[in-house]
Write a protein that holds these residues in place. Structure first.
Motif, mmCIF file in Angstrom:
data_model
loop_
_atom_site.group_PDB
_atom_site.id
_atom_site.type_symbol
_atom_site.label_atom_id
_atom_site.label_comp_id
_atom_site.label_asym_id
_atom_site.label_seq_id
_atom_site.Cartn_x
_atom_site.Cartn_y
_atom_site.Cartn_z
ATOM 1 N N VAL A 172 0.682 3.916 -3.043
ATOM 2 C CA VAL A 172 0.267 5.292 -2.771
ATOM 3 C C VAL A 172 1.372 6.263 -3.176
ATOM 4 O O VAL A 172 1.119 7.303 -3.789
ATOM 5 C CB VAL A 172 -0.118 5.440 -1.286
ATOM 6 C CG1 VAL A 172 -0.291 6.890 -0.927
ATOM 7 C CG2 VAL A 172 -1.402 4.690 -1.011
ATOM 8 N N LEU A 221 17.108 -7.058 -12.945
ATOM 9 C CA LEU A 221 17.437 -6.255 -11.779
ATOM 10 C C LEU A 221 17.116 -6.985 -10.486
ATOM 11 O O LEU A 221 16.113 -7.687 -10.405
ATOM 12 C CB LEU A 221 16.649 -4.947 -11.811
ATOM 13 C CG LEU A 221 16.971 -4.038 -12.978
ATOM 14 C CD1 LEU A 221 16.021 -2.878 -13.000
ATOM 15 C CD2 LEU A 221 18.396 -3.561 -12.881
ATOM 16 N N ALA A 236 0.839 -1.199 0.000
ATOM 17 C CA ALA A 236 0.000 0.000 0.000
ATOM 18 C C ALA A 236 0.870 1.243 0.000
ATOM 19 O O ALA A 236 0.625 2.182 -0.775
ATOM 20 C CB ALA A 236 -0.922 -0.014 1.208
ATOM 21 N N ALA A 237 1.928 1.244 0.825
ATOM 22 C CA ALA A 237 2.815 2.415 0.878
ATOM 23 C C ALA A 237 3.417 2.666 -0.496
ATOM 24 O O ALA A 237 3.479 3.802 -0.980
ATOM 25 C CB ALA A 237 3.919 2.180 1.898
ATOM 26 N N PRO A 295 10.603 14.770 -8.510
ATOM 27 C CA PRO A 295 11.209 16.010 -9.018
ATOM 28 C C PRO A 295 11.368 16.008 -10.536
ATOM 29 O O PRO A 295 11.062 17.006 -11.193
ATOM 30 C CB PRO A 295 12.572 16.046 -8.332
ATOM 31 C CG PRO A 295 12.436 15.199 -7.150
ATOM 32 C CD PRO A 295 11.452 14.152 -7.491
ATOM 33 N N ILE A 296 11.798 14.862 -11.080
ATOM 34 C CA ILE A 296 11.975 14.809 -12.528
ATOM 35 C C ILE A 296 10.644 15.041 -13.224
ATOM 36 O O ILE A 296 10.559 15.809 -14.190
ATOM 37 C CB ILE A 296 12.587 13.454 -12.936
ATOM 38 C CG1 ILE A 296 14.040 13.373 -12.477
ATOM 39 C CG2 ILE A 296 12.521 13.276 -14.443
ATOM 40 C CD1 ILE A 296 14.641 12.014 -12.641
ATOM 41 N N LYS A 310 12.810 11.226 -4.290
ATOM 42 C CA LYS A 310 13.960 12.065 -4.612
ATOM 43 C C LYS A 310 14.220 12.140 -6.102
ATOM 44 O O LYS A 310 14.844 13.079 -6.571
ATOM 45 C CB LYS A 310 15.215 11.523 -3.914
ATOM 46 C CG LYS A 310 15.231 11.779 -2.441
ATOM 47 C CD LYS A 310 16.571 11.383 -1.890
ATOM 48 C CE LYS A 310 16.617 11.499 -0.390
ATOM 49 N NZ LYS A 310 17.770 10.776 0.140
ATOM 50 N N TYR A 311 13.816 11.112 -6.830
ATOM 51 C CA TYR A 311 14.152 11.123 -8.258
ATOM 52 C C TYR A 311 12.928 11.289 -9.149
ATOM 53 O O TYR A 311 12.834 12.253 -9.899
ATOM 54 C CB TYR A 311 14.946 9.864 -8.626
ATOM 55 C CG TYR A 311 16.312 9.868 -8.004
ATOM 56 C CD1 TYR A 311 17.371 10.497 -8.634
ATOM 57 C CD2 TYR A 311 16.536 9.292 -6.766
ATOM 58 C CE1 TYR A 311 18.617 10.555 -8.048
ATOM 59 C CE2 TYR A 311 17.780 9.336 -6.171
ATOM 60 C CZ TYR A 311 18.823 9.965 -6.822
ATOM 61 O OH TYR A 311 20.037 10.030 -6.246
ATOM 62 N N LEU A 367 9.741 7.227 -19.477
ATOM 63 C CA LEU A 367 10.539 6.461 -18.509
ATOM 64 C C LEU A 367 9.936 6.557 -17.115
ATOM 65 O O LEU A 367 9.810 5.547 -16.412
ATOM 66 C CB LEU A 367 11.978 6.979 -18.490
ATOM 67 C CG LEU A 367 12.880 6.447 -19.592
ATOM 68 C CD1 LEU A 367 14.257 7.058 -19.467
ATOM 69 C CD2 LEU A 367 12.985 4.933 -19.499
#
Lengths: 188, 356, 163
Positions: free
Chosen positions: B157, B323, B153-154, B341-342, B337-338, B217
Motif C-alpha cells: 500500500v 543487498l 500489505a503495509a 518527495p523525490i 521520506k525519500y 529509479l
C-alpha cells in the motif's frame, strides 16, 4: 538537508559498488567440486578404511590386541612342520595359517592404534572413504586369503597333528606321565 | 491483432476472447520455470557456486523436477486453519497478478485488451494481490503468516504511492495511459525511448532526460518493493518469519504463490520496460522490415519485449544477491521520506518542462 | 441474451449475494472479504457502463485502500473474531416501518423516473482526458476545495496521531 542528499548519494553509490562486486563474482570460476565426478586428492596420512595385506601378515594378533574397540578378530592355526608358508616382504618367516581376519569397520574409530604395533607393517589405513552399505553386516570385511575348504583342511591337519602328538606322548608313557596334554593347544 | 485473427477463425466472440485471455498463461508458466532456474543459477554464480547441475545439462530440467515434486506433495491444510480462506487465497493472489497481464502489450500483434487506462488498471488490480495475501495470512491461523501478510500489505500500500506518482509523471509527458500506445509511440530507435526524453522536440528532450532517469529509479525501486523481493522482502523474511504468508502452504498451493510471485516480477519488469524502454520496440530496427516479411515483425517485437522484461527480472535477482534486507522502519523511511518527495519534485519538474 | 446481459446479471448476482453475506455473517473477516466481492462487482458494473475510469478508481480506492485498512484494523485487533456479535432482531416494528417507507421511496423513484436509455450512445473514447478537462475547467473550484478538505483531514489525522 545536507544529510538528506548525502544519504541519497551514499545509497546510490554503495548500491552500484555492491552491484559491481556481485556482477564480477558472476564470472568468477566457481569453487564447487562436482563430487562424484571430481574428487579432491587426500592427504598422505589420511585415516580412512583399514586394509590388510595378507601376504605379509604373520598372524601375530598384535593389532587385535591394540584395538580399543575390538573391531579386529583374528584366528590362526599352526602350520605343519612340513609346510612352507613363505616369507613376508621383509624376510620374516611365516608360521601360522590365518584362518580368520575380520575387521568390523562399523565399529572402527579410526584411531590408527592397530597400525603401529604391526611388526610387518601389513595393516594400514587407506584413503578409501566411500564404503556405505545397506546392511550393517556389509561393513564387516574379511581379509582371509584361504577359502573355506582350505581353512577346514588346515584346522583338521592341526587337529590331527595334535592328536598324533598326544598319542605319541601317551604311548611311551614311562618317562613323564604327569606332563599335561593340553599345554600345546594353549596358543590358539 | 491476434484477437481479430481468432475472431475470423472461430467466428465467435466468446471463444476468441477466451483463447485470447489464455495466451499470457502460455507465456507465464514457461517464464516462471525459466525464472526459477535463472534465479538459482544467478544466485549460485554470484556466490561462486554452481547451482543445480544434476538434472539435465547444467541442471536445465531442475524446474520441471521441482514441479513434479510439488505435484506429488500432500496438500496439507492445518487443523486450525480457516479452510475457506486458506484454500481461496492462492487463487486470489494468482488471479490478481494474472489480471495485470491483460493490459500488457507483448507485441504490436498481441495485447489482452487495449485499455485506455492500462497503467492505472494494472495498479488497481494489483490490490487484489494484497487482499489475497491478507487472506492467506489470516486463513493460515499462524502468527508468522499473519505478521508476514500485514507487513506485505503495509509495504504494497505504501509503495503504490511512488509508483502512481511516476505514472502520473508519464501521463504529464505522453498524455496517455494506454500501454500499447505508449509502446508504439516510442518507435524507430532507442533514442526515442522515454528514458532518453521520448519523442519530445528540441531542448525539452534533453531537459527531460535527468527527470526520466530519476523516475525510472523511483519506479524500479517501488515496484521491486511491491513484488516483495529482496531487499524489500520483509514479508517473507526467512530468518524472522519462516516464509511469511505462505508458511503453511504446501504442494500446488505453494506452487501457485510461487507462480504468482514470478508472474508479478515479470509484470512489473514489463511495465518498467514499457514505460521507459520502449516496450516491444526494437532499439535498432526490424529484420522483418528490411527483409520485407511482414509476419516477422511481431515475433521480433515479442523477442525484444521478452528480453527487456527478463533483463529487468535479472536486475531484480542481481539486487537480491547484492543487498541485505531492510528493517521495517528503514523500509517506511525509504518510501515516505525519500521516494515520495523525490517523485513529487520530479513530477513538478517534468510538468514545468512540458508547459514551457 | 447477449454477453453484456450475461455479465450484467453475473455482476448483479455477485453484488447481491456478497452483500447479503456481509450483513448476515457473524465472522468479521468473512464480512470484510465479502465486502471485497461487493466492491469488485460494483467495479464490474461501472466497467459495463463504459465508465472505465470510475471502475478502476473504485478498485484502487475501495479494494486497495479502504478494504485493506479495514482488514488491517480487524487483524491487528486482539481477538476480534472471538467477541460475540449480536445479530439478533431488535425493534422489529419501527425498523420494518422505516425500511418499508425507504424501500417504497426507492421503488417509486425507480419506476417513476424517466431513465435515459441510450444503449447506442458512444462511450467517450478517452474518458481520462474528458474527466481531466471537466475537473480542471468546469469544476475547478470544487476540485480545489475538495483537495484542501482532504489536506485538512490529513493534517488533522497526523496531529491527532502525534498526541
Amino acid at each position: 538537508m545536507t544529510t538528506y542528499f548525502k544519504n541519497i548519494y551514499t545509497a546510490l553509490y554503495t548500491l552500484f559498488v555492491g552491484m559491481k562486486i556481485t556482477f564480477k563474482h558472476l564470472f568468477v570460476p566457481s569453487v564447487t567440486i562436482q563430487y562424484p565426478e571430481v574428487k579432491l586428492p587426500m592427504a598422505d596420512r589420511i585415516r580412512n578404511r583399514l586394509y590388510v595385506n595378507m601376504d605379509d601378515c604373520i598372524g601375530c594378533d598384535q593389532c587385535a590386541r591394540a584395538c580399543p574397540v575390538s573391531c579386529i578378530s583374528i584366528e590362526t592355526v599352526k602350520s605343519m612342520p612340513t609346510e612352507d608358508l613363505g616369507k613376508t616382504s621383509q624376510g620374516k618367516k611365516k608360521a601360522l595359517w590365518v584362518t580368520k581376519f575380520d575387521i568390523d569397520i562399523a565399529k572402527c574409530c579410526f584411531c590408527q592404534l592397530c597400525v603401529f604395533p604391526c611388526p610387518t607393517e601389513c595393516i594400514y589405513m587407506t584413503d578409501a572413504y566411500e564404503f556405505s552399505e545397506f546392511e550393517r553386516s556389509g561393513l564387516n570385511y574379511s581379509f582371509v586369503t584361504l577359502n573355506a575348504d582350505e581353512i577346514a583342511e588346515k584346522k583338521s591337519n592341526f587337529a590331527k597333528m595334535e592328536a598324533e602328538k598326544a598319542a605319541a606322548k601317551a604311548a611311551p608313557k614311562p618317562p613323564k606321565a604327569e606332563e599335561p596334554a593340553s599345554k600345546p593347544a594353549g596358543d590358539a | 491483432m491476434i484477437y481479430d485473427f481468432l475472431l475470423q477463425l472461430t467466428g465467435n466472440a466468446a471463444i476468441s476472447s477466451l483463447i485470447n485471455s489464455i495466451i499470457p498463461l502460455t507465456f507465464i508458466i514457461p517464464f516462471a520455470l525459466f525464472a526459477v532456474y535463472l534465479e538459482r543459477k544467478v544466485s549460485a554464480h554470484m556466490q561462486d557456486r554452481l547451482g543445480p547441475m544434476r538434472v539435465g545439462w547444467h541442471g536445465w530440467l531442475q524446474s520441471f523436477a521441482d514441479i513434479l515434486k510439488l505435484l506429488q506433495k500432500e496438500d496439507i491444510v492445518t487443523a486450525d486453519a480457516d479452510k475457506k480462506l486458506f484454500n481461496f487465497a492462492p487463487v486470489l493472489v494468482f488471479a490478481g497478478s494474472y489480471a495485470a497481464f491483460a493490459a500488457i502489450p507483448f507485441s504490436s500483434a498481441y495485447i489482452g485488451t487495449n485499455l485506455d487506462l492500462g497503467l492505472l488498471y494494472i495498479v488497481a488490480v494489483t490490490s487484489l494481490v494484497v487482499a489475497g495475501i491478507l487472506m492467506a495470512g489470516w486463513g493460515s491461523n499462524n502468527k508468522y503468516s499473519l505478521l508476514g501478510a500485514v507487513r506485505s500489505a503495509a509495504q504494497i500500500v505504501s509503495y503504490e504511492i511512488p509508483t502512481t506518482l511516476v505514472i502520473v509523471t508519464v501521463i504529464v509527458m505522453t498524455g496517455t495511459l494506454n500501454l500499447h500506445k505508449l509502446s508504439t509511440d516510442q518507435t524507430s530507435s532507442f533514442y526515442n525511448w522515454l528514458i532518453f526524453g521520448g519523442y519530445a522536440a528540441g531542448w525539452h528532450k534533453f531537459a527531460l532526460i535527468p527527470s526520466m532517469f530519476v523516475g525510472f529509479l523511483v519506479i524500479f525501486i517501488s515496484t521491486l518493493a511491491e513484488v516483495n523481493r529482496t531487499p524489500f522482502d520483509i514479508p517473507e523474511a526467512e530468518s524472522e518469519l519462516v516464509a511469511g504468508y505462505h508458511t503453511e502452504y504446501s504442494g500446488m498451493k505453494f506452487a501457485m504463490f510461487f507462480l504468482a510471485e514470478y508472474a508479478n516480477m515479470f509484470a512489473v519488469s514489463a511495465i518498467v520496460a514499457t514505460i521507459f524502454f520502449g516496450g516491444f520496440q526494437s532499439p535498432f530496427g526490424y529484420l522483418g522490415n528490411t527483409l520485407g516479411i511482414s509476419w516477422l515483425r511481431p515475433i521480433e517485437e515479442f523477442f525484444w519485449f521478452a528480453s527487456k522484461g527478463i533483463f529487468f527480472v535479472f536486475v531484480q535477482m542481481w539486487l537480491r544477491w547484492t543487498l541485505p534486507r531492510l528493517r521495517v522502519d528503514q523500509l517506511m523511511a525509504m518510501c515516505w521520506k525519500y521516494l515520495i518527495p523525490i517523485a513529487v519534485v520530479n513530477l513538478i519538474i517534468v510538468a514545468l518542462i512540458m508547459v514551457l | 441474451m447477449t454477453y453484456y446481459t450475461v455479465s450484467f446479471y453475473l455482476f448483479a448476482a455477485i453484488i447481491l449475494l456478497s452483500a447479503y453475506f456481509v450483513v448476515t455473517t457473524k465472522n468479521v473477516i468473512y464480512a470484510a472479504f465479502n465486502l471485497l466481492l461487493t466492491f469488485f462487482g460494483v467495479a464490474g458494473f461501472y466497467a459495463l457502463l463504459g465508465a472505465d475510469f470510475i471502475a478502476i478508481v473504485q478498485l484502487i480506492v475501495y479494494v486497495g485502500g479502504i478494504l485493506i485498512l479495514l482488514l488491517f484494523g480487524v487483524m491487528l485487533t486482539n481477538k476480534i473474531t472471538d467477541t460475540e456479535i449480536k445479530t439478533g432482531a431488535f425493534q422489529v416494528l419501527p425498523a420494518s416501518i422505516i425500511v418499508g417507507m425507504f424501500s417504497g421511496v426507492l421503488i417509486a423513484s425507480m419506476t417513476n423516473n424517466r431513465w435515459i436509455v441510450s444503449a447506442n450512445t458512444p462511450v467517450a473514447a478517452d474518458t481520462l482526458r474528458t474527466i481531466g478537462n471537466i475537473l480542471m475547467n468546469q469544476y475547478i473550484l470544487i476540485f480545489e476545495v475538495l483537495g484542501v478538505l482532504l489536506l485538512i483531514a490529513l493534517i488533522g489525522a497526523a496531529s491527532i496521531a502525534r498526541k
